[in-house]
Scaffold this active site. Structure first.
Site, PDB file in Angstrom:
ATOM      1  N   HIS A 201       9.282  34.245  62.043  1.00 48.63           N
ATOM      2  CA  HIS A 201       9.867  33.160  61.256  1.00 48.63           C
ATOM      3  C   HIS A 201      11.133  32.664  61.939  1.00 48.63           C
ATOM      4  O   HIS A 201      11.659  33.316  62.834  1.00 48.63           O
ATOM      5  CB  HIS A 201      10.231  33.653  59.854  1.00 48.63           C
ATOM      6  CG  HIS A 201      11.326  34.688  59.851  1.00 48.63           C
ATOM      7  ND1 HIS A 201      11.109  35.996  60.211  1.00 48.63           N
ATOM      8  CD2 HIS A 201      12.654  34.596  59.578  1.00 48.63           C
ATOM      9  CE1 HIS A 201      12.246  36.664  60.152  1.00 48.63           C
ATOM     10  NE2 HIS A 201      13.211  35.839  59.769  1.00 48.63           N
ATOM     11  N   HIS A 258      11.608  34.639  65.504  1.00 50.52           N
ATOM     12  CA  HIS A 258      11.751  36.061  65.793  1.00 50.52           C
ATOM     13  C   HIS A 258      10.931  36.890  64.808  1.00 50.52           C
ATOM     14  O   HIS A 258      10.483  36.379  63.781  1.00 50.52           O
ATOM     15  CB  HIS A 258      13.235  36.472  65.768  1.00 50.52           C
ATOM     16  CG  HIS A 258      13.947  36.141  64.487  1.00 50.52           C
ATOM     17  ND1 HIS A 258      14.291  34.846  64.126  1.00 50.52           N
ATOM     18  CD2 HIS A 258      14.359  36.920  63.458  1.00 50.52           C
ATOM     19  CE1 HIS A 258      14.884  34.858  62.961  1.00 50.52           C
ATOM     20  NE2 HIS A 258      14.941  36.103  62.516  1.00 50.52           N
ATOM     21  N   ARG A 268      14.352  51.949  61.657  1.00 47.85           N
ATOM     22  CA  ARG A 268      15.299  50.917  62.065  1.00 47.85           C
ATOM     23  C   ARG A 268      16.039  50.414  60.840  1.00 47.85           C
ATOM     24  O   ARG A 268      15.443  50.245  59.779  1.00 47.85           O
ATOM     25  CB  ARG A 268      14.538  49.760  62.725  1.00 47.85           C
ATOM     26  CG  ARG A 268      15.410  48.557  63.060  1.00 47.85           C
ATOM     27  CD  ARG A 268      14.601  47.470  63.774  1.00 47.85           C
ATOM     28  NE  ARG A 268      15.307  46.209  63.755  1.00 47.85           N
ATOM     29  CZ  ARG A 268      16.130  45.781  64.719  1.00 47.85           C
ATOM     30  NH1 ARG A 268      16.324  46.527  65.807  1.00 47.85           N
ATOM     31  NH2 ARG A 268      16.737  44.625  64.612  1.00 47.85           N
TER      32      ARG A 268
END
Ligand code: GA4
Length: 325
Positions: A201, A258, A268
């Protein structure tokens, strides 16, 4: 340990067959904010990638790691506890589902408004501490965002240095803060596949500032059709040009597409500040950047753009509706 997804549900997520390797291996631009050439490098990076990494940003490490610790505590609670802070409509805790139109990812997150009191309860005895850390972190990144936006204006030789930053400084600024937690997905380590953590997006706002732990996963899309991994760096910030800045610069700066892939070994954690204008703000190409060319976009208010954003799927080209033909 919390179980986010069952083995069978992972099959419902999007795997990536193989990542086409880029024909050339560009390195992600690095801007040292303490150097005099920062503004020139920023403009170049925004034109080429809509993305760059910032070092010597001046944000002290201490409040960053304290916030990281508190955030991890939050995500380590039971799903039941966390869901007391959800669903994210639009603010609060969310898991797997992103937005309102069927996007899913290997992720859980907190979405917060930067101006108002958060309209949901961050429960637990650490709530006050968490809130305090969030607020202090947000004021640091907002300051950095404004500094960067002023460097952009200078680099673009715009008279009014605060033409972009004033939108974030406004009391009514519609800025958002997001913390994403991508749990390690051991299945991936076994079968060597890739799984979407957060689908591709562009960010709708003006500018986004991202800081993550040292786990990889973020990738940016290049105009040659390839995805390149962004090596993680927990001491730096990564800056994205958003759709609204693309419009204000009449397409000179590009909002970067990205995505994040889940990791088979490590979790993460990323924190993103999305700097947005007040809802009533008119977004249109700046006259000095149109000069001699034609305006590529129709004028819209941030309210209008945001509404159309919420009706879209992550991967949609949201600016398409506002292009002049
Ligand atoms: C992408 C950038 C920000 O994370 C966000 C996202 C928002 C959401 O999670 O609710 C959106 C997405 C983002 C763009 C398209 C719509 C809205 C999910 C979605 C499918 C908070 C934002 O402003 O836009």
């Amino acid at each position: 340990r919390m179980v986010l997804f069952s083995k069978t549900t992972t099959e419902q997520y999007s795997y990536i067959k193989n990542c086409m390797a880029s024909t050339f291996s560009p390195t992600i631009p690095i801007v040292d904010l303490s150097k005099p050439d920062a503004k020139t490098l920023i403009v170049k990076a925004c034109e080429e990638f809509g993305f760059f990494k910032v070092i010597n940003h001046g944000v002290p490490m201490e409040p960053i790691s304290q916030l990281e610790t508190e955030t991890l505590k939050f995500f380590s609670m039971s799903l039941n506890e966390k869901e007391k802070a959800g669903p994210p409509n639009p603010f609060g805790y969310g898991s797997k589902r992103i937005g309102r139109n069927g996007d899913v990812g290997w992720v859980e997150y907190l979405l917060l408004n930067t101006n108002q009191e958060h309209g949901f309860s961050l429960c637990g005895k650490n709530a006050e501490k968490f809130r305090g850390l969030l607020n202090s972190y947000m004021s640091f990144v907002k300051k950095m965002a404004c500094d960067i936006l002023e460097l952009m204006a200078e680099g673009l030789k715009i008279q009014q240095k605060n033409v972009f930053s004033k939108l974030l400084m406004d009391k009514q600024s519609d800025s958002v803060f997001r913390v994403n937690h991508y749990p390690a997905c051991p299945e991936l380590a076994v079968n060597g596949q890739n799984l979407i953590g957060f689908g591709e997006h562009t960010d709708p706002q003006i500018i986004s500032l991202l800081r993550s732990n040292n786990t990889s996963g973020l990738q940016i899309y290049l105009r040659d059709g390839s995805w390149i991994p962004v090596p993680p760096d927990h001491n730096s910030f990564f800056i994205n040009v958003g759709d609204s800045l693309q419009v204000m610069t009449n397409g000179r700066f590009r909002s970067v597409r990205h995505r994040v892939l889940a990791n088979g070994f490590k979790s993460r954690l990323s924190m993103i500040y999305f700097g947005g204008p007040p809802l009533s703000e008119k977004i249109a190409p700046l006259p000095s950047l149109i000069k001699g060319k034609q305006s590529l976009y129709k004028e819209f208010t941030w309210f209008e753009y945001k509404n159309s954003t919420y009706g879209s799927k992550l991967a949609d080209n949201r600016l398409g509706h506002f292009e002049r033909i």
